[in-house]
Design a protein around this motif. Sequence first.
Motif, PDB file in Angstrom:
ATOM      1  N   GLY A  63       0.816  -1.200   0.000  1.00  0.00           N
ATOM      2  CA  GLY A  63       0.000   0.000   0.000  1.00  0.00           C
ATOM      3  C   GLY A  63       0.850   1.250   0.000  1.00  0.00           C
ATOM      4  O   GLY A  63       2.049   1.209   0.238  1.00  0.00           O
ATOM      5  N   VAL A  64       0.209   2.353  -0.279  1.00  0.00           N
ATOM      6  CA  VAL A  64       0.853   3.660  -0.243  1.00  0.00           C
ATOM      7  C   VAL A  64       0.924   4.084   1.219  1.00  0.00           C
ATOM      8  O   VAL A  64      -0.083   4.031   1.931  1.00  0.00           O
ATOM      9  N   VAL A  65       2.101   4.482   1.673  1.00  0.00           N
ATOM     10  CA  VAL A  65       2.241   4.933   3.058  1.00  0.00           C
ATOM     11  C   VAL A  65       1.403   6.194   3.231  1.00  0.00           C
ATOM     12  O   VAL A  65       1.459   7.115   2.418  1.00  0.00           O
ATOM     13  N   SER A  66       0.604   6.211   4.272  1.00  0.00           N
ATOM     14  CA  SER A  66      -0.312   7.322   4.466  1.00  0.00           C
ATOM     15  C   SER A  66      -0.436   7.668   5.944  1.00  0.00           C
ATOM     16  O   SER A  66      -0.126   6.862   6.805  1.00  0.00           O
ATOM     17  N   GLN A  67      -0.922   8.863   6.185  1.00  0.00           N
ATOM     18  CA  GLN A  67      -1.198   9.326   7.545  1.00  0.00           C
ATOM     19  C   GLN A  67      -2.699   9.177   7.810  1.00  0.00           C
ATOM     20  O   GLN A  67      -3.514   9.640   7.014  1.00  0.00           O
ATOM     21  N   PRO A  68      -3.067   8.554   8.915  1.00  0.00           N
ATOM     22  CA  PRO A  68      -4.487   8.322   9.203  1.00  0.00           C
ATOM     23  C   PRO A  68      -5.344   9.594   9.259  1.00  0.00           C
ATOM     24  O   PRO A  68      -6.525   9.546   8.960  1.00  0.00           O
ATOM     25  N   GLU A  69      -4.746  10.729   9.593  1.00  0.00           N
ATOM     26  CA  GLU A  69      -5.514  11.981   9.733  1.00  0.00           C
ATOM     27  C   GLU A  69      -6.213  12.385   8.439  1.00  0.00           C
ATOM     28  O   GLU A  69      -7.271  13.023   8.470  1.00  0.00           O
ATOM     29  N   ARG A  70      -5.638  12.050   7.299  1.00  0.00           N
ATOM     30  CA  ARG A  70      -6.206  12.524   6.021  1.00  0.00           C
ATOM     31  C   ARG A  70      -7.567  11.913   5.715  1.00  0.00           C
ATOM     32  O   ARG A  70      -8.318  12.445   4.894  1.00  0.00           O
ATOM     33  N   PHE A  71      -7.932  10.836   6.364  1.00  0.00           N
ATOM     34  CA  PHE A  71      -9.199  10.171   6.075  1.00  0.00           C
ATOM     35  C   PHE A  71     -10.382  10.835   6.761  1.00  0.00           C
ATOM     36  O   PHE A  71     -11.528  10.526   6.447  1.00  0.00           O
ATOM     37  N   ARG A  72     -10.129  11.769   7.668  1.00  0.00           N
ATOM     38  CA  ARG A  72     -11.220  12.506   8.324  1.00  0.00           C
ATOM     39  C   ARG A  72     -12.037  13.306   7.321  1.00  0.00           C
ATOM     40  O   ARG A  72     -13.212  13.561   7.543  1.00  0.00           O
ATOM     41  N   THR A  73     -11.420  13.733   6.227  1.00  0.00           N
ATOM     42  CA  THR A  73     -12.122  14.573   5.248  1.00  0.00           C
ATOM     43  C   THR A  73     -13.004  13.773   4.294  1.00  0.00           C
ATOM     44  O   THR A  73     -13.824  14.361   3.593  1.00  0.00           O
ATOM     45  N   ILE A  74     -12.863  12.456   4.255  1.00  0.00           N
ATOM     46  CA  ILE A  74     -13.658  11.635   3.335  1.00  0.00           C
ATOM     47  C   ILE A  74     -14.989  11.321   4.009  1.00  0.00           C
ATOM     48  O   ILE A  74     -15.087  10.460   4.866  1.00  0.00           O
ATOM     49  N   LYS A  75     -16.006  12.076   3.602  1.00  0.00           N
ATOM     50  CA  LYS A  75     -17.335  11.966   4.213  1.00  0.00           C
ATOM     51  C   LYS A  75     -18.392  11.968   3.119  1.00  0.00           C
ATOM     52  O   LYS A  75     -18.142  12.451   2.013  1.00  0.00           O
ATOM     53  N   PRO A  76     -19.583  11.456   3.424  1.00  0.00           N
ATOM     54  CA  PRO A  76     -20.673  11.501   2.440  1.00  0.00           C
ATOM     55  C   PRO A  76     -20.887  12.912   1.910  1.00  0.00           C
ATOM     56  O   PRO A  76     -20.821  13.895   2.650  1.00  0.00           O
ATOM     57  N   GLY A  77     -21.098  12.985   0.601  1.00  0.00           N
ATOM     58  CA  GLY A  77     -21.324  14.265  -0.059  1.00  0.00           C
ATOM     59  C   GLY A  77     -20.094  14.853  -0.718  1.00  0.00           C
ATOM     60  O   GLY A  77     -20.200  15.724  -1.583  1.00  0.00           O
ATOM     61  N   LEU A  78     -18.900  14.383  -0.362  1.00  0.00           N
ATOM     62  CA  LEU A  78     -17.661  14.899  -0.952  1.00  0.00           C
ATOM     63  C   LEU A  78     -17.592  14.497  -2.434  1.00  0.00           C
ATOM     64  O   LEU A  78     -17.916  13.373  -2.793  1.00  0.00           O
ATOM     65  N   ALA A  79     -17.183  15.405  -3.295  1.00  0.00           N
ATOM     66  CA  ALA A  79     -17.118  15.150  -4.737  1.00  0.00           C
ATOM     67  C   ALA A  79     -15.928  14.247  -5.090  1.00  0.00           C
ATOM     68  O   ALA A  79     -14.929  14.218  -4.374  1.00  0.00           O
ATOM     69  N   GLN A  80     -16.035  13.519  -6.201  1.00  0.00           N
ATOM     70  CA  GLN A  80     -14.960  12.638  -6.661  1.00  0.00           C
ATOM     71  C   GLN A  80     -13.640  13.381  -6.798  1.00  0.00           C
ATOM     72  O   GLN A  80     -12.589  12.868  -6.421  1.00  0.00           O
ATOM     73  N   ALA A  81     -13.684  14.593  -7.328  1.00  0.00           N
ATOM     74  CA  ALA A  81     -12.450  15.371  -7.519  1.00  0.00           C
ATOM     75  C   ALA A  81     -11.773  15.655  -6.179  1.00  0.00           C
ATOM     76  O   ALA A  81     -10.536  15.644  -6.081  1.00  0.00           O
ATOM     77  N   GLN A  82     -12.567  15.898  -5.147  1.00  0.00           N
ATOM     78  CA  GLN A  82     -11.999  16.157  -3.821  1.00  0.00           C
ATOM     79  C   GLN A  82     -11.383  14.881  -3.234  1.00  0.00           C
ATOM     80  O   GLN A  82     -10.337  14.929  -2.595  1.00  0.00           O
TER      81      GLN A  82
END
Length: 147
Positions: A63-82
Amino acid sequence: MNPTPHASPAVATFVLAAALLSAATTATARENPVDPVSNPDKLDYRDVEARRPDFKEPFLRDGVVSQPERFRTIKPGLAQAQVLAVLGQALKQQRGALGMEWDYHFKFQMPQSANYLVCQYKVVFDESQAVRSAVWRRRQCQDLLPR
């Protein structure tokens, strides 16, 4: 007195090891786990199958190394581009039962450890191309996210 032939412990261990080795020529992932917390809609994930000669480093699923904090922004209603701007290009895109699905593999460093955990993440989009839901295959990955 007639002695009955018995295998020595070393021979028995060798026979058992040989039987286990021959049985382990193929490693197939188990059934898709369904966790009501991390995967409430029972979305399907692709498993990995490997034959013995294929076992090598690096691992088959990385997998791609990632920081868990970035997933807070992925919520219902967010556009594909975002979603694309936050998570990058999906490993796989396909139509699923609930809409378009984007599959990702991320790698998180375990708390107080130098080891990493590879996590599968799925983002599902509705007809308007907005996030319907985002789920982890395993709860251990979801539990790594900050609350």
